[in-house]
Write an enzyme that holds these catalytic residues in place. Structure first.
Site, short mmCIF file in Angstrom:
data_model
loop_
_atom_site.label_atom_id
_atom_site.label_comp_id
_atom_site.label_asym_id
_atom_site.label_seq_id
_atom_site.Cartn_x
_atom_site.Cartn_y
_atom_site.Cartn_z
N ARG A 263 -12.31 -36.55 3.86
CA ARG A 263 -12.09 -35.60 4.96
C ARG A 263 -12.92 -34.34 4.74
O ARG A 263 -12.93 -33.78 3.63
CB ARG A 263 -10.61 -35.23 5.07
CG ARG A 263 -9.73 -36.43 5.40
CD ARG A 263 -8.29 -36.05 5.58
NE ARG A 263 -7.45 -37.23 5.73
CZ ARG A 263 -6.13 -37.22 5.84
NH1 ARG A 263 -5.49 -36.07 5.81
NH2 ARG A 263 -5.45 -38.34 5.97
N ARG A 278 -6.04 -30.11 -1.67
CA ARG A 278 -6.83 -30.37 -0.45
C ARG A 278 -8.27 -30.68 -0.85
O ARG A 278 -9.11 -29.80 -0.96
CB ARG A 278 -6.76 -29.15 0.48
CG ARG A 278 -7.17 -29.47 1.92
CD ARG A 278 -7.01 -28.25 2.81
NE ARG A 278 -5.64 -27.83 2.92
CZ ARG A 278 -4.76 -28.32 3.80
NH1 ARG A 278 -5.15 -29.25 4.64
NH2 ARG A 278 -3.52 -27.87 3.84
N GLU A 350 3.55 -30.51 1.32
CA GLU A 350 3.53 -31.84 1.93
C GLU A 350 2.94 -32.89 0.99
O GLU A 350 1.90 -32.66 0.37
CB GLU A 350 2.72 -31.80 3.22
CG GLU A 350 2.59 -33.15 3.91
CD GLU A 350 1.36 -33.25 4.79
OE1 GLU A 350 0.90 -34.38 5.00
OE2 GLU A 350 0.85 -32.20 5.24
N SER A 353 3.46 -37.78 5.37
CA SER A 353 3.85 -37.62 6.78
C SER A 353 4.20 -38.99 7.32
O SER A 353 3.41 -39.93 7.18
CB SER A 353 2.71 -37.01 7.60
OG SER A 353 2.52 -35.65 7.29
N ARG A 392 -1.68 -35.70 -4.80
CA ARG A 392 -0.59 -34.72 -4.69
C ARG A 392 0.62 -35.15 -5.52
O ARG A 392 1.35 -34.30 -6.03
CB ARG A 392 -0.21 -34.51 -3.23
CG ARG A 392 -1.33 -33.84 -2.43
CD ARG A 392 -0.88 -33.40 -1.06
NE ARG A 392 -1.96 -32.74 -0.33
CZ ARG A 392 -1.82 -32.04 0.78
NH1 ARG A 392 -0.61 -31.91 1.32
NH2 ARG A 392 -2.85 -31.47 1.37
#
Length: 427
Positions: A263, A278, A350, A353, A392
């Protein structure tokens, strides 16, 4: 995408949804183009009917020997044909514009979603586990990882750029252990079929799941090819059945995959520039389900539970929140975020999701099922969730299992995957 009947029959519902999502889209132009397109189509059909009637009349005139009148009507029909051709060209233009405008409209969100501008309006549903108590100042993972010889940010930046990491030794082993554990839980206990998909996907696949055209800037594209580095395994897994009609007896279909994810993080605006939170490249175990519309909300709860089971097995404290309308993803009807506790940051972040897209992706990717009792085929509902993001999860393990001497205890469930190793010692 949404069904066109929603725009035509209840435009105010769409307008309200856009306002509550705090999303800009030119709904007025969409309605105008749709009306113009349908009007032109009616005109085309009327002119075609006149042309068909005229063609029959011409034949009758010739048979009756009335050639002059036949030739005159023939010329009139030729002119009519040019009008039809012109109108069909206009219809194609309206249809193309309508298609582009439709792609800017997000999914309708469920009535259980809290309405709010951003993440501050998210609703906490439940909290699991106790925060670890330390008699020392807990270190952040970006310090622990390098000190333990597990993570190397500097050499990753030399090889690639910032927002990459080299995992080495016990760091590589821990991530591999996490991925293997997650896949074993989901395939062995939750009924998912493991897939190893391509790590490059075409634009049709990204269109099907909603990444294109809206989020093109967040993707890495391969020059001179219609291929992109996969941003999440959701894309190839969902597109496994693109343009297919499944039998109802096959449902629900459950797939899981571990893939690297790439990403650009174009919209992150400098958030989480340190550490593994990130990154431009990270590994994630993804869960995807294809289900009957009547059961998709129950399946969302089930899917969320599958992701929670991994966190509970690792004994990592977390909470589940429902995303507010302004924080909801473009294609989502409802999303639960699982947020893991990070002691050094003193907050939840987070880690998964879990989303019900209802039929939004299915309409874009032409995913349908054939009812067992007969009747017309119907659009499937699609769901996906992270089960979990490996990087994460490593962050959470390092920070929650750290000890005063700088070592990190290996969670019980991971020890079989790491050759029985119980503690990662500083080097």
């Amino acid at each position: 995408m949404l069904a066109r009947d929603l725009f035509r029959n209840d435009p105010e519902r769409i307008r309200t949804m856009l306002a509550e999502r705090h999303t800009e889209a030119n709904l007025d132009r969409l309605l105008e183009v749709d009306a113009s397109w349908r009007d032109v189509l009616v005109q085309v059909e009327e002119l075609k009917a006149r042309r068909n009637a005229g063609s029959k009349e011409i034949g009758g005139l010739y048979r009756e020997g009335r050639q002059d009148q036949a030739e005159e009507l023939k010329t009139e029909m030729s002119t009519l044909g040019e009008e039809i051709k012109d109108l069909e060209g206009r219809a194609k233009g309206f249809e193309a514009e309508l298609g582009e405008l439709e792609l800017q409209i997000p999914n309708l969100f469920d009535e259980s979603v809290p309405v709010g501008v951003d993440e501050d309006a998210n609703r906490v549903e439940r909290i699991w586990g106790e925060h670890p108590e330390f008699d020392f100042e807990p270190k952040a993972h970006w310090d622990l990882g390098p000190e333990l010889g597990m993570v190397d940010f500097e050499r990753a930046a030399k090889i690639a750029s910032s927002r990459f990491a080299v995992l080495r030794g016990k760091g590589a082993a821990l991530e591999r252990a996490l991925i293997s554990y997650m896949l074993d839980v989901h395939t062995g206990h939750h009924g998912y079929t493991e897939i190893i998909p391509p790590y490059l996907v075409n634009s049709a696949s990204l269109f099907g799941t909603g990444q294109l055209p809206k989020f093109a800037d967040d993707l890495f594209r391969v020059k001179d090819f219609d291929l992109y580095l996969v941003p999440t395994a959701e894309v190839p897994l969902t597109n496994l059945h693109r343009d297919e009609t499944l039998d109802e007896s096959e449902l629900p279909v459950r797939y899981c995959a571990s893939t690297p994810c790439f990403r650009a993080e174009a919209g992150s605006h400098g958030r989480d520039v340190r550490g593994l939170i990130r990154q431009h490249q990270f590994h994630k175990v993804e869960l995807v389900q294809f289900v009957r519309p009547e059961e998709s909300w129950d399946r969302l709860e089930e899917l969320c539970g599958h992701a929670e089971a991994v966190l509970q097995g690792l004994e990592l404290p977390y909470r589940v929140v429902t995303l507010a309308s302004g924080d909801l993803g473009f294609s989502a009807a409802k999303t639960y975020d699982l947020e893991v506790w990070l002691p050094a940051l003193g907050c939840y972040r987070e880690i998964s999701s879990c989303t019900n897209f209802t039929d939004f992706q299915a309409r874009r990717a032409h995913l349908r099922f054939r009812p067992s009792q007969g009747g017309k085929s119907r659009h499937l509902h699609t769901l996906n969730g992270s089960g979990l993001a490996a990087g994460r999860t490593m962050v959470a393990v390092l920070e929650n299992y750290q000890q005063a001497d700088g070592s990190v205890v290996v969670p019980d469930v991971l020890r079989p995957y790491m050759g029985g190793l119980e503690v990662i010692e500083p080097q």
